[in-house]
Design a protein around this motif. Structure first.
Motif, PDB file in Angstrom:
ATOM      1  N   VAL A   1      62.534  99.299 121.679  1.00  0.00           N
ATOM      2  CA  VAL A   1      61.248  99.677 121.076  1.00  0.00           C
ATOM      3  C   VAL A   1      61.453 100.614 119.890  1.00  0.00           C
ATOM      4  CG1 VAL A   1      59.089 100.928 121.470  1.00  0.00           C
ATOM      5  CG2 VAL A   1      59.928  99.320 123.189  1.00  0.00           C
ATOM      6  N   ILE A   2      62.259 101.660 120.076  1.00  0.00           N
ATOM      7  CA  ILE A   2      62.480 102.623 118.992  1.00  0.00           C
ATOM      8  C   ILE A   2      63.191 101.963 117.826  1.00  0.00           C
ATOM      9  CG2 ILE A   2      63.648 104.763 118.357  1.00  0.00           C
ATOM     10  CD1 ILE A   2      63.256 105.759 121.169  1.00  0.00           C
ATOM     11  N   THR A   3      64.121 101.078 118.120  1.00  0.00           N
ATOM     12  CA  THR A   3      64.851 100.392 117.051  1.00  0.00           C
ATOM     13  C   THR A   3      63.913  99.556 116.190  1.00  0.00           C
ATOM     14  OG1 THR A   3      66.889 100.312 118.361  1.00  0.00           O
ATOM     15  CG2 THR A   3      66.685  98.736 116.555  1.00  0.00           C
ATOM     16  N   VAL A   4      63.045  98.783 116.822  1.00  0.00           N
ATOM     17  CA  VAL A   4      62.113  97.931 116.072  1.00  0.00           C
ATOM     18  C   VAL A   4      61.146  98.775 115.257  1.00  0.00           C
ATOM     19  CG1 VAL A   4      60.261  96.238 116.277  1.00  0.00           C
ATOM     20  CG2 VAL A   4      62.307  96.042 117.714  1.00  0.00           C
ATOM     21  N   ILE A   5      60.607  99.817 115.872  1.00  0.00           N
ATOM     22  CA  ILE A   5      59.653 100.678 115.145  1.00  0.00           C
ATOM     23  C   ILE A   5      60.349 101.381 113.987  1.00  0.00           C
ATOM     24  CG2 ILE A   5      58.204 102.735 115.329  1.00  0.00           C
ATOM     25  CD1 ILE A   5      57.593 101.931 118.198  1.00  0.00           C
ATOM     26  N   ALA A   6      61.546 101.922 114.251  1.00  0.00           N
ATOM     27  CA  ALA A   6      62.258 102.683 113.231  1.00  0.00           C
ATOM     28  C   ALA A   6      62.619 101.837 112.020  1.00  0.00           C
ATOM     29  CB  ALA A   6      63.532 103.284 113.839  1.00  0.00           C
ATOM     30  N   ALA A   7      62.804 100.534 112.231  1.00  0.00           N
ATOM     31  CA  ALA A   7      63.197  99.657 111.123  1.00  0.00           C
ATOM     32  C   ALA A   7      62.143  99.577 110.038  1.00  0.00           C
ATOM     33  CB  ALA A   7      63.500  98.261 111.655  1.00  0.00           C
ATOM     34  N   PHE A   8      60.876  99.892 110.374  1.00  0.00           N
ATOM     35  CA  PHE A   8      59.798  99.734 109.404  1.00  0.00           C
ATOM     36  C   PHE A   8      59.151 101.052 109.004  1.00  0.00           C
ATOM     37  CE2 PHE A   8      60.117  95.837 111.902  1.00  0.00           C
ATOM     38  CZ  PHE A   8      60.369  94.929 110.890  1.00  0.00           C
ATOM     39  N   LEU A   9      59.683 102.178 109.493  1.00  0.00           N
ATOM     40  CA  LEU A   9      59.162 103.471 109.055  1.00  0.00           C
ATOM     41  C   LEU A   9      59.653 103.778 107.656  1.00  0.00           C
ATOM     42  CD1 LEU A   9      59.666 105.634 112.285  1.00  0.00           C
ATOM     43  CD2 LEU A   9      57.541 104.660 111.423  1.00  0.00           C
ATOM     44  N   LYS A  10      58.832 104.495 106.882  1.00  0.00           N
ATOM     45  CA  LYS A  10      59.189 104.820 105.505  1.00  0.00           C
ATOM     46  C   LYS A  10      58.854 106.266 105.194  1.00  0.00           C
ATOM     47  CE  LYS A  10      58.421 100.119 103.740  1.00  0.00           C
ATOM     48  NZ  LYS A  10      57.695  99.288 102.763  1.00  0.00           N
ATOM     49  N   GLY A  11      59.438 106.764 104.123  1.00  0.00           N
ATOM     50  CA  GLY A  11      59.081 108.052 103.570  1.00  0.00           C
ATOM     51  C   GLY A  11      59.280 109.227 104.513  1.00  0.00           C
ATOM     52  N   LYS A  12      58.306 110.177 104.443  1.00  0.00           N
ATOM     53  CA  LYS A  12      58.402 111.408 105.211  1.00  0.00           C
ATOM     54  C   LYS A  12      58.353 111.153 106.719  1.00  0.00           C
ATOM     55  CE  LYS A  12      56.456 114.385 101.609  1.00  0.00           C
ATOM     56  NZ  LYS A  12      55.360 115.325 101.265  1.00  0.00           N
ATOM     57  N   LEU A  13      57.607 110.137 107.127  1.00  0.00           N
ATOM     58  CA  LEU A  13      57.516 109.820 108.548  1.00  0.00           C
ATOM     59  C   LEU A  13      58.878 109.399 109.090  1.00  0.00           C
ATOM     60  CD1 LEU A  13      55.777 109.509 111.041  1.00  0.00           C
ATOM     61  CD2 LEU A  13      55.253 107.160 110.317  1.00  0.00           C
ATOM     62  N   ARG A  14      59.592 108.660 108.289  1.00  0.00           N
ATOM     63  CA  ARG A  14      60.933 108.220 108.704  1.00  0.00           C
ATOM     64  C   ARG A  14      61.875 109.421 108.828  1.00  0.00           C
ATOM     65  NH1 ARG A  14      63.396 103.309 108.432  1.00  0.00           N
ATOM     66  NH2 ARG A  14      65.671 103.271 108.326  1.00  0.00           N
ATOM     67  N   ILE A  15      61.798 110.339 107.847  1.00  0.00           N
ATOM     68  CA  ILE A  15      62.650 111.539 107.876  1.00  0.00           C
ATOM     69  C   ILE A  15      62.318 112.397 109.090  1.00  0.00           C
ATOM     70  CG2 ILE A  15      63.220 113.681 106.670  1.00  0.00           C
ATOM     71  CD1 ILE A  15      62.774 112.174 104.035  1.00  0.00           C
ATOM     72  N   LEU A  16      61.015 112.557 109.385  1.00  0.00           N
ATOM     73  CA  LEU A  16      60.590 113.344 110.536  1.00  0.00           C
ATOM     74  C   LEU A  16      61.118 112.736 111.828  1.00  0.00           C
ATOM     75  CD1 LEU A  16      58.934 115.605 111.829  1.00  0.00           C
ATOM     76  CD2 LEU A  16      56.949 114.057 111.781  1.00  0.00           C
ATOM     77  N   CYS A  17      60.990 111.429 111.958  1.00  0.00           N
ATOM     78  CA  CYS A  17      61.487 110.753 113.166  1.00  0.00           C
ATOM     79  C   CYS A  17      63.004 110.884 113.290  1.00  0.00           C
ATOM     80  CB  CYS A  17      61.072 109.285 113.149  1.00  0.00           C
ATOM     81  SG  CYS A  17      59.318 109.024 113.452  1.00  0.00           S
ATOM     82  N   LEU A  18      63.694 110.835 112.154  1.00  0.00           N
ATOM     83  CA  LEU A  18      65.151 110.980 112.159  1.00  0.00           C
ATOM     84  C   LEU A  18      65.546 112.360 112.674  1.00  0.00           C
ATOM     85  CD1 LEU A  18      68.011 110.055 111.497  1.00  0.00           C
ATOM     86  CD2 LEU A  18      67.635 110.794 109.130  1.00  0.00           C
ATOM     87  N   ILE A  19      64.870 113.395 112.197  1.00  0.00           N
ATOM     88  CA  ILE A  19      65.163 114.765 112.641  1.00  0.00           C
ATOM     89  C   ILE A  19      64.888 114.915 114.131  1.00  0.00           C
ATOM     90  CG2 ILE A  19      64.474 117.185 112.423  1.00  0.00           C
ATOM     91  CD1 ILE A  19      63.915 116.596 109.454  1.00  0.00           C
ATOM     92  N   LEU A  20      63.735 114.403 114.566  1.00  0.00           N
ATOM     93  CA  LEU A  20      63.366 114.505 115.974  1.00  0.00           C
ATOM     94  C   LEU A  20      64.359 113.744 116.864  1.00  0.00           C
ATOM     95  CD1 LEU A  20      59.475 114.108 115.790  1.00  0.00           C
ATOM     96  CD2 LEU A  20      60.789 116.203 116.224  1.00  0.00           C
TER      97      LEU A  20
END
Length: 372
Positions: free
Chosen positions: A232-251
């Protein structure tokens, strides 16, 4: 056996059947089998023990084999030798190399000398030169009295180990920690003890002996959750962009830190640096298998999150992060530093990176996929 009386594999033991065959009065062979009757490798790295016996029938020397080949026990020795006193109780235990000479095991001692009292026995540790030596957790010996184990210095006084306790006691399968005065003590992140579950994994306990609800324990004992969460996280993460992607990466990096470093018991620095050592036990040891799969799936979403079309070397991030985690574990003694963890983490991260690359090209830019 299972409730119906059928032979079944015991994951926390690593076998379903243990068979002993006596060659004669002084020699025998012990073999471990799975529920299908096939030889099964034990966590020590062997599936067969060649054993000699004393004239009065007690086990004397164990030599380890994998099939027909003599092998080294995972704790760093080839043979285990017992010496008995006049009362026919063990008074010494020696760890030996292939030639039968004393060798220090992975817990830093080669010889154990045992003395008995009315309430139990005391073991003291020595190196291959028969000199007193300090063992893995900082103790020079232990005193065993029933369910109570007390850790000792060279003079036989109670000592606090590097894990943070001086005494342990078992009660109904539960292990509890105590300080030098015999008072309950917590270590790590508040655990006062542990009990092993059916997977052989420690479930930590609070002061009342009740299991502590912790994310790392839950995920280690529910592989199906780890698998689904990784997808689930892999599929969702593949389409995140911008600041949201960076935030998720940090978390997610913080989450990895919690799973690999936080809530661990500390000890002396220790590591396993033989590549693919644990992979050889993948099919024969359920606990090892679960650990490898968890390490793999933990880094798949990270690889997806670090994928970038603009920055070509972000695939290095999972590898570097895994190396950093293992270095911290080695320096601090938190957990066990293993090169195999780096391998499984890195493979998971690279697969996640590749998945993100494929998904973005095929869904966001299908014309590129068709052209390629």
């Amino acid at each position: 056996m299972d409730p119906s009386g059928q032979i079944t594999f015991a994951a926390n033991k690593g076998y379903a059947v243990l068979k002993e065959t006596r060659i004669n009065a002084k020699e025998g062979i012990l073999r471990y089998y799975d529920e299908a009757g096939e030889p099964v490798k034990q966590s020590g790295g062997y599936d067969t023990i060649y054993r000699t016996y004393t004239s009065f029938g007690k086990a004397e020397t164990d030599t380890y084999y994998l099939g027909e080949e003599q092998v080294e026990h995972k704790d760093g020795y080839y043979q285990f030798h017992r010496i008995y006193g006049t009362n026919r109780r063990i008074c010494e235990m020696h760890y030996l190399d292939r030639e039968g000479k004393p060798v220090c095991n992975s817990y830093y001692y080669a010889i154990i000398r045992r003395t008995y009292s009315d309430t139990g026995y005391t073991d003291m540790y020595f190196d291959e030169n028969d000199q007193p030596v300090r063992a893995y957790y900082g103790q020079d010996g232990i005193r065993k009295e029933g369910s109570r184990t007390t850790y000792l210095d060279r003079e036989g006084r109670v000592i606090t180990t590097t894990k943070g306790y001086a005494i342990t006691r078992t009660d109904g399968g539960k292990m509890f920690y105590y300080d030098e005065q015999g008072k309950p003590v917590s270590i790590g992140q508040g655990q006062y003890g542990y009990i092993k579950n059916e997977y052989g994994i420690k479930v930590f306990l609070d002061a009342e002996g009740e299991p502590i609800l912790r994310l790392d324990t839950f995920l280690h004992t529910h592989p199906e959750v780890v698998f689904l969460m990784g997808i689930v996280i892999t599929v969702i993460a593949a389409f995140l962009k911008g600041k949201l992607r960076i935030l998720c990466l940090i978390l997610y990096i913080l989450f990895i830190g919690i799973m690999t470093i936080a809530f661990r018991e500390s000890a002396s620095s220790h590591g396993q640096f033989i590549p693919f050592y644990s992979f050889l036990e993948f099919f024969g040891n359920a606990t090892v298998r679960q650990g490898i799969l968890n390490n793999f799936w933990l880094f798949v979403p990270l690889g997806t999150l670090v994928y970038s079309r603009e920055r070509k070397r972000t695939w290095l991030i999972p590898i570097l992060l895994s190396l950093l985690i293992e270095a911290v574990q080695f320096v601090t003694g938190i957990g066990l530093c293993e090169i195999d963890d780096v391998i499984s983490n890195s493979v998971g991260g690279l697969i996640g990176y590749g998945v993100a690359k494929i998904l973005r090209r095929s869904i966001c830019h299908p014309e590129r996929s068709e052209g390629s």
